[in-house]
Write an enzyme that holds these catalytic residues in place. Structure first.
Site, PDB file in Angstrom:
ATOM      1  NE  ARG A  57       0.104  -8.028   4.597  1.00 49.15           N
ATOM      2  CZ  ARG A  57       0.066  -8.160   3.296  1.00 49.15           C
ATOM      3  NH1 ARG A  57       1.023  -8.789   2.644  1.00 49.15           N
ATOM      4  NH2 ARG A  57      -0.948  -7.693   2.596  1.00 49.15           N
ATOM      5  CB  ALA A 101      -7.237 -12.983   2.949  1.00 51.29           C
ATOM      6  CD  GLN A 141      -0.735  -3.256   4.949  1.00 51.25           C
ATOM      7  OE1 GLN A 141      -0.827  -2.044   4.800  1.00 51.25           O
ATOM      8  NE2 GLN A 141      -1.463  -3.904   5.838  1.00 51.25           N
ATOM      9  CG  ASP A 154      -8.677  -9.116   3.864  1.00 55.74           C
ATOM     10  OD1 ASP A 154      -8.406  -8.140   3.142  1.00 55.74           O
ATOM     11  OD2 ASP A 154      -7.825  -9.757   4.503  1.00 55.74           O
ATOM     12  CG  ASN A 184      -8.915  -5.527  -0.237  1.00 56.55           C
ATOM     13  OD1 ASN A 184      -8.314  -6.526   0.164  1.00 56.55           O
ATOM     14  ND2 ASN A 184      -8.321  -4.622  -0.996  1.00 56.55           N
ATOM     15  CE  LYS A 185      -5.072  -3.542   5.059  1.00 59.40           C
ATOM     16  NZ  LYS A 185      -5.267  -3.761   6.521  1.00 59.40           N
TER      17      LYS A 185
HETATM   18  O1  MRU Z   1      -4.051  -6.142   6.981  1.00 68.79           O
HETATM   19  P1  MRU Z   1      -3.541  -7.007   5.861  1.00 68.79           P
HETATM   20  O2  MRU Z   1      -2.203  -6.600   5.351  1.00 68.79           O
HETATM   21  O3  MRU Z   1      -3.626  -8.470   6.204  1.00 68.79           O
HETATM   22  O4  MRU Z   1      -4.580  -6.747   4.697  1.00 68.79           O
HETATM   23  C1  MRU Z   1      -4.397  -7.415   3.476  1.00 68.79           C
HETATM   24  C2  MRU Z   1      -5.394  -7.036   2.445  1.00 68.79           C
HETATM   25  O5  MRU Z   1      -6.290  -6.266   2.675  1.00 68.79           O
HETATM   26  C3  MRU Z   1      -5.281  -7.722   1.126  1.00 68.79           C
HETATM   27  O6  MRU Z   1      -5.726  -6.889   0.088  1.00 68.79           O
HETATM   28  C4  MRU Z   1      -6.145  -9.000   1.140  1.00 68.79           C
HETATM   29  O7  MRU Z   1      -5.855  -9.783   2.262  1.00 68.79           O
HETATM   30  C5  MRU Z   1      -5.949  -9.805  -0.064  1.00 68.79           C
HETATM   31  S1  MRU Z   1      -4.332 -10.543  -0.095  1.00 68.79           S
HETATM   32  C6  MRU Z   1      -4.204 -11.519  -1.450  1.00 68.79           C
END
Ligand code: MRU
Length: 346
Positions: A47, A49, A193, A234, A244-245
């Site tokens: 996981r 991006a 995470q 993302d 983003n998350k």
């Molecule tokens: O659901 P996830 O764990 O894939 O979400 C990840 C995020 O939101 C990160 O902040 C984003 O992908 C940037 S990773 C460099």
């Protein structure tokens, strides 16, 4: 440089560090087909991006191998179902579609067996991401005053990328330069995470850090005064609105309300200039059980409903800087984003 690796090509297949099991166990999942890679992306084995994009690129090499074995020179038609399955694995991180499109642009030039050429392209995507992370880290770290406290959200480190990280890469480099006194890590419900992955990465490097619940953001900025919220992305729309998350938007509001600054760190592969603004970004919603259960145990009454968007969109107006491998966009808006992308050649 982080020793952590999320994915590696090994003996003709893609090995993924199973991030669902960290930090308790380090187990690798071997993906020998595009379908297995897509399932691993959907199920959160890999996981973040940029890591999703890199995994999908290797998935195309696997798809091409199978398509060539089944259809010979007709492989370009035979690969379509796998490409579509990979594309549908998760909707919000634009790096997935970006990587698939870049891989597909190679197809026309390939004669004979496509595996070698597509593997080389996947490796290039992987290597370029690592280089971009280091460039971003240098640009972002330079903005942080020595001895600063910072808050980060989710995991944006080596686990989420080809290596080093985006927001966490900035924090790593800034720490090495004496700029970071302490990192606050949002636990990042519901997949944790922050608690499971970012804390693990920071601990291995001895970077001083403390975990906070996501809901602590406003109180944290009020009491302990971190200077920056530093997050990844993302998808960044043409006007700078940033997906983003889930919880990033709340943290950005809290930062702004208390005079702290907001830094978004992402490679150009996360920029989506054809999406005009955040309203046009598809936000992934995942099953209710991710909220109503914790580690398989119920934490809500049986059958209780939940709304589980796993990303949010922080409006560009709350973002002080977007950092990418080509430099820094201050106070992003549509005009500044367009001008920057023109000079970056995108
Ligand atoms: O659901 P996830 O764990 O894939 O979400 C990840 C995020 O939101 C990160 O902040 C984003 O992908 C940037 S990773 C460099």
């Amino acid at each position: 440089m982080s020793a952590v690796t999320a994915l590696r090509w090994h003996s003709g297949a893609l090995d993924l560090l199973d991030q669902r099991r960290l930090p308790a166990e380090q187990t690798w999942l071997r993906c020998a087909s595009a379908g297995a890679v897509a399932d691993a992306i959907r199920d959160m084995v890999v996981r973040g991006a940029p890591a999703i994009g890199i995994a999908a690129a290797y998935g195309v090499a696997l798809a091409a191998r199978d398509a060539y074995a089944a259809a010979g020179d007709g492989w370009r038609g035979a690969i379509a179902a796998d490409m579509a399955y990979l594309r549908a694995a998760r909707p919000t991180a634009v790096n997935l579609a970006w990587a698939l499109d870049r891989m597909a642009r190679q197809f026309a030039d390939i004669a004979g067996d496509p595996e070698r050429a597509l593997l080389a392209e996947a490796r290039a995507i992987h290597d370029e991401d690592v280089a971009a992370n280091h460039a971003m880290a240098a640009h972002g770290a330079a903005l942080i005053d020595p001895g600063s406290r910072v808050l980060t959200h989710c995991n944006t480190g080596a686990l989420a990328t080809g290596g080093h990280g985006t927001a966490l890469g900035v924090i790593r480099t800034a720490h090495a330069q004496g700029r970071i006194a302490e990192v606050f890590v949002d636990e990042t419900r519901p997949w944790l995470q922050g608690a499971r992955l970012t804390a693990w990465e920071l601990q291995q490097e001895g970077i001083p850090a403390r975990l906070v619940v996501d809901g602590a953001a406003a109180w944290l900025f009020a009491r302990l005064r971190p200077a920056w919220l530093i997050v990844g992305a993302d998808r960044i729309a043409a006007n700078g609105d940033t997906a983003n998350k889930i919880g990033t938007y709340t943290a950005a509001l809290a930062a702004r309300a208390h005079g702290a600054k907001v830094m978004v760190v992402a490679p150009l592969s996360t920029f989506d200039p054809v999406t005009p603004d955040g309203a046009a970004i598809e936000v992934e919603e995942r099953p209710a059980q991710e909220l109503t259960q914790l580690a398989g145990q119920p934490v809500a009454p049986a059958g209780f409903a939940a709304w589980n968007p796993v990303f949010d969109v922080t409006p560009a107006g709350l973002i002080d800087v977007i950092v990418c491998e080509h430099g820094v966009i201050e106070r992003p808006d549509a005009a500044r984003m367009a001008a920057f992308l023109r000079t970056a050649g995108r």
